[in-house]
Design an enzyme around this catalytic site. Structure first.
Site, mmCIF file in Angstrom:
data_model
loop_
_atom_site.group_PDB
_atom_site.id
_atom_site.type_symbol
_atom_site.label_atom_id
_atom_site.label_comp_id
_atom_site.label_asym_id
_atom_site.label_seq_id
_atom_site.Cartn_x
_atom_site.Cartn_y
_atom_site.Cartn_z
ATOM 1 N N GLY A 1 69.034 36.398 31.785
ATOM 2 C CA GLY A 1 69.582 37.752 31.904
ATOM 3 C C GLY A 1 68.528 38.742 32.359
ATOM 4 O O GLY A 1 67.520 38.943 31.680
ATOM 5 N N VAL A 2 68.761 39.339 33.532
ATOM 6 C CA VAL A 2 67.797 40.319 34.044
ATOM 7 C C VAL A 2 68.504 41.666 34.241
ATOM 8 O O VAL A 2 68.443 42.268 35.303
ATOM 9 C CB VAL A 2 67.098 39.825 35.341
ATOM 10 C CG1 VAL A 2 66.110 38.736 35.008
ATOM 11 C CG2 VAL A 2 68.095 39.336 36.377
ATOM 12 N N GLY A 3 69.168 42.114 33.179
ATOM 13 C CA GLY A 3 69.840 43.417 33.185
ATOM 14 C C GLY A 3 68.858 44.515 32.804
ATOM 15 O O GLY A 3 67.663 44.421 33.101
ATOM 16 N N TYR B 1 65.191 42.888 33.008
ATOM 17 C CA TYR B 1 64.423 43.264 34.204
ATOM 18 C C TYR B 1 63.000 43.677 33.803
ATOM 19 O O TYR B 1 62.013 43.231 34.390
ATOM 20 C CB TYR B 1 65.122 44.422 34.926
ATOM 21 C CG TYR B 1 64.326 44.986 36.072
ATOM 22 C CD1 TYR B 1 64.475 44.481 37.361
ATOM 23 C CD2 TYR B 1 63.385 46.009 35.863
ATOM 24 C CE1 TYR B 1 63.713 44.990 38.408
ATOM 25 C CE2 TYR B 1 62.623 46.516 36.902
ATOM 26 C CZ TYR B 1 62.797 45.999 38.168
ATOM 27 O OH TYR B 1 62.043 46.480 39.203
ATOM 28 N N VAL C 1 67.291 45.459 30.098
ATOM 29 C CA VAL C 1 66.066 45.087 29.374
ATOM 30 C C VAL C 1 65.388 43.899 30.054
ATOM 31 O O VAL C 1 64.170 43.903 30.261
ATOM 32 C CB VAL C 1 66.361 44.740 27.894
ATOM 33 C CG1 VAL C 1 65.064 44.460 27.154
ATOM 34 C CG2 VAL C 1 67.123 45.865 27.207
ATOM 35 N N LYS D 1 77.147 52.437 11.035
ATOM 36 C CA LYS D 1 77.773 52.099 12.310
ATOM 37 C C LYS D 1 79.172 52.693 12.336
ATOM 38 O O LYS D 1 79.856 52.745 11.310
ATOM 39 C CB LYS D 1 77.883 50.567 12.450
ATOM 40 C CG LYS D 1 77.886 50.102 13.885
ATOM 41 C CD LYS D 1 76.486 49.966 14.438
ATOM 42 C CE LYS D 1 76.502 49.579 15.895
ATOM 43 N NZ LYS D 1 75.171 49.369 16.439
#
Ligand code: NAD
Length: 363
Positions: free
Chosen positions: A189-191, A195, A193, A89
């Site tokens: 959460g429907v962002g 969605y 992913v 990372k």
């Protein structure tokens, strides 16, 4: 594989020895203002790979901690996902809203290039595909790229697809079928992913209850897929079969666990357990936890197909994402045989693969 804050009370080499890190690099360039840390955890399976985060860290040790912690997380994620890459990372200390420039990312690209393929970078919190294009101008060691530069394109649908595979394996284990028809699922959460998670669940015939802090978005998604909506703070107490965290980390904690009425927690969000003991608490409450890094590996598997095979192939990549189902089955087996919670079984599964391949590489 989780840490509390403040580990750098420990000396860096002690910490690196404890968790068996290979390298920690500091990159400084006065002209561009670059201050970055690159951590390489374990390269047994392949070159250390993992996104580049840009964040306004209050203290330098927070940046080092983040790089180390996230690099080790990537080792486990790739190992469990069957991907032949190690964990790495990069973090850039800086404000992604005001301190980005072409020169800054190209400077980082030059440092990454010096590592000669030991570290491969990608997009993460605070960085975008455009930033990756700048890094790519200085080094070929970039995985997340736009399609015109050989990248895989949007990965969120594959992350969602993988989440559903892991969920189905857990559902089969608990209910004897992997059909989700008629199951009530609460999605937080429907962002990008979430969605697609909702879309796939709707196709399966699940009953959906959704929430998002962006109320307009939640309403639009609900209307499209025939879901109910609830206020963001009410999602935990929805009477449902499955709770799917697809927004934030640390949502499984002392406050939320008593509210949960579900049988399964399975979502794409990273670091869902606030602390490891919350995985034990779920188990005690009879709630089956699908380990987050197993459920959300689909995008990574899809994205890194090119690194594994030389050229991206959509069909092969999607087939490998579907294997998350079998991975989850194997983790369930370990949890049962060793009588341990699933979050620990996932770590064992990953550690075993690394141990076995290390031996193979000695041949
Ligand atoms: P995103 O930002 O596109 O979507 C997150 C959504 O959650 C947004 O719509 C946001 O409004 C909503 N949200 C934020 N706080 C909320 C709250 N308190 N209650 C309800 N909704 C809230 O992000 P994403 O790419 O969809 O990622 C979602 C999660 O999955 C993150 O934890 C991310 O780290 C993880 N993840 C994503 C991918 C990927 O392929 N994008 C891969 C692995 C893991």
């Amino acid at each position: 594989m989780r840490y509390g804050k403040g580990f750098l009370a420990m000396l860096i080499f002690d910490y690196m020895e404890k968790y068996d890190y290979e390298n920690l690099y500091f990159c400084q360039d006065k002209a561009t203002g670059l201050k970055a840390v690159i951590a390489l955890h374990d390269t047994t399976l392949g070159p250390a790979t993992g996104g580049c985060r840009m964040w306004t860290y209050d203290r330098e040790e927070d940046a080092i901690e983040d790089a180390l912690r996230l690099a080790r997380g990537m080792t486990y994620k790739y190992a469990a996902a069957g991907v032949n890459l190690g964990g790495g990372k990069a973090v850039i200390i800086g404000d992604p809203k005001t301190q980005k420039s072409e020169a800054l990312f190209r400077a980082l690209g030059r440092f990454i290039n010096i590592l000669n393929g030991r570290y491969i970078t990608g997009e993460d919190v605070g960085t975008t595909l455009e930033d990756m294009e700048y890094i790519r101008m200085e080094t070929p060691y970039v995985v997340t790229l736009p399609e015109h530069l050989g990248g895989a394109g949007p990965i969120s649908p594959y992350t969602a697809f993988g989440t559903i595979q892991a969920l189905k394996a857990a559902h089969k284990h608990l209910f004897g079928t992997d059909s989700l028809a008629g199951r009530r699922v609460a999605v937080q959460g429907v962002g990008s992913v979430g969605y697609h998670v909702v879309e796939l669940l709707a196709k399966e015939g699940a009953n959906l209850v959704i929430t998002d802090i962006d109320l307009e978005k939640a309403k639009a998604v609900a209307a499209k897929f025939g879901a109910e909506t609830v206020a963001p703070d009410k999602i935990y107490e929805v009477d449902c079969d499955i709770f799917s965290p697809c927004a934030l980390g640390a949502v499984i904690n002392d406050e939320t666990i008593p509210l949960l009425k579900c049988k399964i927690v399975a979502g794409c969000a990273n670091n869902q357990l606030k602390e490891a003991r919350h995985g034990d608490l779920l188990e005690e409450k009879g709630i089956f936890y699908v380990p987050d890094y197993i459920a959300n590996a689909g995008g990574t598997i899809y994205d890194t197909d090119r690194l594994m095979y030389g050229q991206h192939n959509k069909e092969r990549a999607a087939r490998n994402v579907a294997r998350i189902y079998q991975t989850m089955e194997a983790i369930i087996r370990i949890a049962k045989e060793e009588n341990i919670p699933t979050y620990q079984a996932a770590d064992r599964y990953a550690e075993r693969r690394i141990g076995e391949i290390r031996k193979v590489k000695n041949i």
